[in-house]
Every structure is written in structure tokens, then in C-alpha cells.
Design an enzyme around this catalytic site. Structure first.
Site, PDB file in Angstrom:
ATOM      1  N   ASP A  97       0.852  -1.202   0.000  1.00  0.00           N
ATOM      2  CA  ASP A  97       0.000   0.000   0.000  1.00  0.00           C
ATOM      3  C   ASP A  97       0.881   1.243   0.000  1.00  0.00           C
ATOM      4  O   ASP A  97       0.687   2.155   0.786  1.00  0.00           O
ATOM      5  CB  ASP A  97      -0.922  -0.020   1.230  1.00  0.00           C
ATOM      6  CG  ASP A  97      -2.074   0.987   1.106  1.00  0.00           C
ATOM      7  OD1 ASP A  97      -2.274   1.524  -0.009  1.00  0.00           O
ATOM      8  OD2 ASP A  97      -2.746   1.259   2.105  1.00  0.00           O
ATOM      9  N   ASN A 126       2.115   7.367   3.187  1.00  0.00           N
ATOM     10  CA  ASN A 126       3.079   6.499   3.858  1.00  0.00           C
ATOM     11  C   ASN A 126       4.524   6.932   3.661  1.00  0.00           C
ATOM     12  O   ASN A 126       5.439   6.253   4.096  1.00  0.00           O
ATOM     13  CB  ASN A 126       2.910   5.053   3.365  1.00  0.00           C
ATOM     14  CG  ASN A 126       1.615   4.442   3.857  1.00  0.00           C
ATOM     15  OD1 ASN A 126       1.204   4.672   4.977  1.00  0.00           O
ATOM     16  ND2 ASN A 126       0.949   3.683   3.007  1.00  0.00           N
ATOM     17  N   THR A 167      -4.437   2.215  -2.614  1.00  0.00           N
ATOM     18  CA  THR A 167      -5.169   3.325  -3.211  1.00  0.00           C
ATOM     19  C   THR A 167      -5.188   3.091  -4.723  1.00  0.00           C
ATOM     20  O   THR A 167      -4.131   2.893  -5.312  1.00  0.00           O
ATOM     21  CB  THR A 167      -4.428   4.640  -2.869  1.00  0.00           C
ATOM     22  OG1 THR A 167      -4.291   4.686  -1.462  1.00  0.00           O
ATOM     23  CG2 THR A 167      -5.165   5.856  -3.363  1.00  0.00           C
ATOM     24  N   ASP A 174       4.421   2.203   7.931  1.00  0.00           N
ATOM     25  CA  ASP A 174       3.443   1.117   7.746  1.00  0.00           C
ATOM     26  C   ASP A 174       3.979  -0.040   6.927  1.00  0.00           C
ATOM     27  O   ASP A 174       3.222  -0.784   6.344  1.00  0.00           O
ATOM     28  CB  ASP A 174       2.176   1.650   7.054  1.00  0.00           C
ATOM     29  CG  ASP A 174       1.057   1.826   8.071  1.00  0.00           C
ATOM     30  OD1 ASP A 174       1.333   1.656   9.265  1.00  0.00           O
ATOM     31  OD2 ASP A 174      -0.070   2.118   7.683  1.00  0.00           O
TER      32      ASP A 174
END
Length: 456
Positions: free
Chosen positions: A139, A144, A179, A157
């Protein structure tokens, strides 16, 4: 640094005092916290045991967290320790103050090629190191990618974004996550994918955005977006150098089997320009805390208790450390400056009105916009009644006391689409004009204009 005693309405977990919420997702909430023994600022990711562990994923999650704890890399957020209560798992992470890398693009526009390359090199270093230890992000996206106070890129993360992880017998991952704009075509296709190759595609999208200032694949209609991603239908802007264009085209190859690998990127001439390999020492890391909380004998002596300090009838007071944590770096000026038009997933404004009046005004402004309002002391949860592009828009609002006559109000998207949040906030702020306070000489005019709104 001396530790401050817990103020009223504070929550303590072990030796950490929990502060404001930094972000929230389906399974987890991330809170700012302070180690009361050392004064160190940390971020604590709080997972709901029941939600995350009910699929008998304890062994897998334990392995994931153990691996993350062993990862010590200058470009990856550090996992300090793990704790658990009867209902929650607390993952204590390094807290960085430089904000998101993409805030730079939001405020200054696209980056020059050399600067974009410097961040891309750090991103590849982090991703390569984690992949070599069997940890995939799945992700990778703007939120991030964080910067520390020295401007060093930190990937957050890593290995925690998609818990629980699901490999099948074919050795491939089968969870569609991430996303849409940053996700590799094979992930959307739902036929199983290689985590390393999928992560690399996301890195390619990120490099494109750093240098272009916009996304390579952008469509308001989801199916149209997927079509573009499947065909890798994008065009590099004319200011990209020829060698950068070539590299991006090799990364954004819709066929994962012919897509360039990280080993090949490390040998690429464009990538190697000014490249400095990361230097770091491996430390001895103990996994005792991880073993203790996942010990299914459930030794209660290993559990921490979430202790709520006595609640007061006033909003939680925001101390200096938390005030700094809301700002970019240590520049407190940006907290109260006028920065209209930069609303992202979180925004703030200040007000000199009493907290109860602020709560009432937000409720009065949100209800006609089609939001269900739930109150809990000086926090509000707003849930949109209509289904948007990414489900229902939900907003979390909290009021903090910065000084006896000054409150800071944080408005944060906790679910739904960021563009819809942007629209909602513009409509909401129109109804809050008379309570917003702006610092500086134009406090009065600013209040009337509804300024003093700060982007996070």
C-alpha cells in the site's frame, strides 16, 4: 526532558501517555504518545484484537510484527515495542516531525529531477531492504512517505498496512488493497500477484508524481481508471529527461513478468547519479515483548491496562510537544498561518470561543450538509448519509485547549474520499466564519473571512 504529569482526561498505556489521533483505518487507529519516563515522542498504532485476530491469524501477525521489529533501516519507520491489553494490540513506532513528502508538492509544486531522484533512491533502498527480509508493503502511497526533521525519507506502515496478510498455496498474495491510483494492474485483476513486483509499480507511480506534480493515471470513473492502469495508458510530460522517461516506462510495465526489477534499477544510469548506498549498523533486537503478548497461554502479567485519568468537563489540554507534532518540522508559525486551498485529509483552525459553542456551531453547520452527528465530550463523529466514491464520508473532529482562551479544532477524514472531504470542508467552513480566529494583525478580518485554516 522532564516528563509532564498526566492532565485530566488523559489515557495512559504502560509508560505511554496517549494524545491526539494522527490517523485511522479499518482495523487500526494511530495516536501521538509520549514516553513519560524518557519524554520521547512516539506514534502508537492501536489494533482491535477481535477485528484483526478472529481469522486465526495470530501466528502470521506475530511473524509480521517480529520481522518489522528486526528491521533497522534509515528509511523505514522504526518499530520500538509491542504491548497488548485484553482487547487491543499497541505497536509503538518512531514518530517523525517533517510531515508527508507530498506536502512539499502540495505547497511548492513538482520537484526538480535531482531532488525527486534523491527521494526515489531512498524509497528504493527501503523497499529493497524490506523485500530482502520477506516483507512487502502492498500500500505504498503518499501518506506512507514521511520526512524526518532532517528531510530524510521514512516509509511508514511497512508490513503493517495490510494485516492480516493472505498468501495462498500458489505463494501469491490475493488481497486487493491500496489506493487505486497507485495499485499495480495485477493487484486489481485479483488473480494473485508478486508482492515485490506490485510494490515496485507503486514506486514508479510515486516517482512520476514527484517529477510531474500530478498522477499518471487519473479518472473520476473507477472503471475508466482501471482501463488506463491495465494498459499503462499514460504520457510523460516534456520536462522529464529521456533517461527518466525510459526508466518510468520500464517500471510502469503492466506485465509484472517483464517489469524491471529492483536489482536492475540499482544498475540503471539515471538512478545511479549521485547515489549513496544507505549506511547503518545492525543492532541486537529482542523479541521478548512480541513473544509475551502473543503467548496464547495468555499470561495476564504480560498485559497492559489502558488507564483513563479522571475526565474533566473541559477539552484535553494540548501540551507543547503535541502542538509541535501538529506542525511541519518544528516551525510553529505554520500552525496559525493563513493557507487556504490546501485542505487534505486533515485540517485545523483556531478559535477564541468557548469549547461548547464551537461544538454547537460544528453540529449546526454539519447537519444540513447531510451528516449524522455523534458527540463524545469534546469529540464529534460526523457520518455522511449518502454513499460517495469510496463509501460513506466520515469525519472525526476534536477540540484541544492550547491556552485558557484559545482552542485548536482538528477536522480529520476518517473514511471516504479525500476530494469529497475537501468539498465538505469548504461548505462546513462557510458556516463557521464567526468562530474562526486568525493570528497576527488581521485577526478580526481573518475571522470574518473564515481564514486561519491550516492544512496538515
Amino acid at each position: 526532558m522532564a516528563s509532564r504529569s498526566s492532565g485530566p482526561g488523559r489515557t495512559r498505556v504502560g509508560r505511554y501517555e496517549l494524545g491526539r489521533t494522527l490517523g485511522e483505518g479499518t482495523f487500526a487507529k494511530v495516536k501521538f504518545a509520549r514516553n513519560v519516563d524518557t519524554g520521547e515522542n512516539v506514534a502508537i498504532k492501536i489494533l482491535d484484537k477481535e477485528k484483526v485476530l478472529k481469522n486465526k491469524m495470530i501466528g502470521q501477525i506475530k511473524r509480521e510484527i517480529s520481522t518489522m521489529k528486526l528491521i533497522r533501516h534509515p528509511n523505514v519507520i522504526r518499530l520500538h515495542e509491542v504491548m497488548a491489553s485484553k482487547t487491543k494490540i499497541y505497536i509503538v513506532l518512531e514518530f517523525v516531525t517533517g510531515g508527508e513528502l507530498f506536502d512539499k508538492i502540495a505547497s511548492k509544486g513538482r520537484l526538480k529531477e535531482d531532488e525527486a531522484r534523491k527521494y526515489f533512491q531512498q524509497l528504493i533502498n527501503a523497499v529493497d531492504y524490506c523485500h530482502s527480509r520477506g516483507v512487502f508493503h502492498r500500500d505504498l502511497k503518499p501518506e506512507n512517505l514521511l520526512l524526518d526533521a532532517n528531510g530524510v525519507l521514512k516509509v511508514s506502515d511497512f508490513g503493517l498496512s495490510a494485516l492480516p496478510q493472505q498468501f495462498r498455496e500458489d505463494g501469491l498474495l490475493h488481497t486487493t488493497c491500496g489506493t487505486p491510483n497507485y495499485v499495480a494492474p495485477e493487484v486489481i485483476n485479483n488473480k494473485g500477484y508478486d508482492g515485490a513486483r506490485a510494490d515496485l509499480w507503486s514506486c514508479g507511480v510515486i516517482l512520476f508524481v514527484l517529477m510531474a506534480g500530478y498522477l499518471p493515471f487519473e479518472e473520476s470513473n473507477l472503471m475508466a481508471l482501471y482501463k488506463k492502469i491495465f494498459k499503462a495508458d499514460f504520457t510523460c510530460p516534456p520536462w522529464f529527461s529521456t533517461s527518466a522517461k525510459k526508466l518510468i516506462k520500464r517500471i510502469l510495465d503492466p506485465n509484472p513478468l517483464t517489469r524491471i526489477t529492483i536489482a536492475e534499477i540499482l544498475e540503471n544510469e539515471w538512478f545511479k547519479k549521485g547515489y549513496r548506498p544507505p549506511s547503518f549498523e545492525q543492532e541486537d533486537v529482542s523479541l521478548d515483548d512480541v513473544d509475551a503478548i502473543f503467548n496464547e497461554a495468555g499470561n495476564s502479567q504480560n498485559l497492559v491496562v489502558e488507564r483513563q485519568e479522571e475526565r474533566s468537563a473541559t477539552p484535553v489540554t494540548m501540551n507543547a510537544f503535541e502542538l509541535i507534532s501538529t506542525s511541519q518540522g518544528l516551525n510553529l508559525g505554520s500552525l496559525f498561518e493563513k493557507q487556504m486551498g490546501l485542505v487534505k485529509r486533515e485540517t485545523r483552525f483556531t478559535s477564541k470561543r468557548p469549547a461548547k459553542e464551537i461544538i454547537t456551531k460544528i453540529e449546526e453547520a454539519a447537519t444540513p450538509l447531510g451528516f449524522d452527528v455523534k458527540k463524545n465530550n469534546y469529540k464529534l463523529k460526523l457520518q455522511g448519509e449518502k454513499t460517495g466514491r469510496k463509501g460513506h464520508l466520515s469525519i472525526a473532529t476534536e477540540i484541544f485547549e492550547v491556552a485558557p482562551s484559545l482552542h485548536m479544532v482538528e477536522v480529520r477524514k476518517s473514511g471516504g474520499d479525500t476530494l469529497e472531504f475537501h468539498k465538505f470542508y469548504k461548505n462546513l467552513s462557510a458556516g463557521l466564519k464567526d468562530i474562526v480566529w486568525s493570528s497576527g494583525d488581521q485577526a478580526k478580518e481573518g475571522a470574518n473571512e473564515g481564514s486561519g485554516i491550516v492544512q496538515s
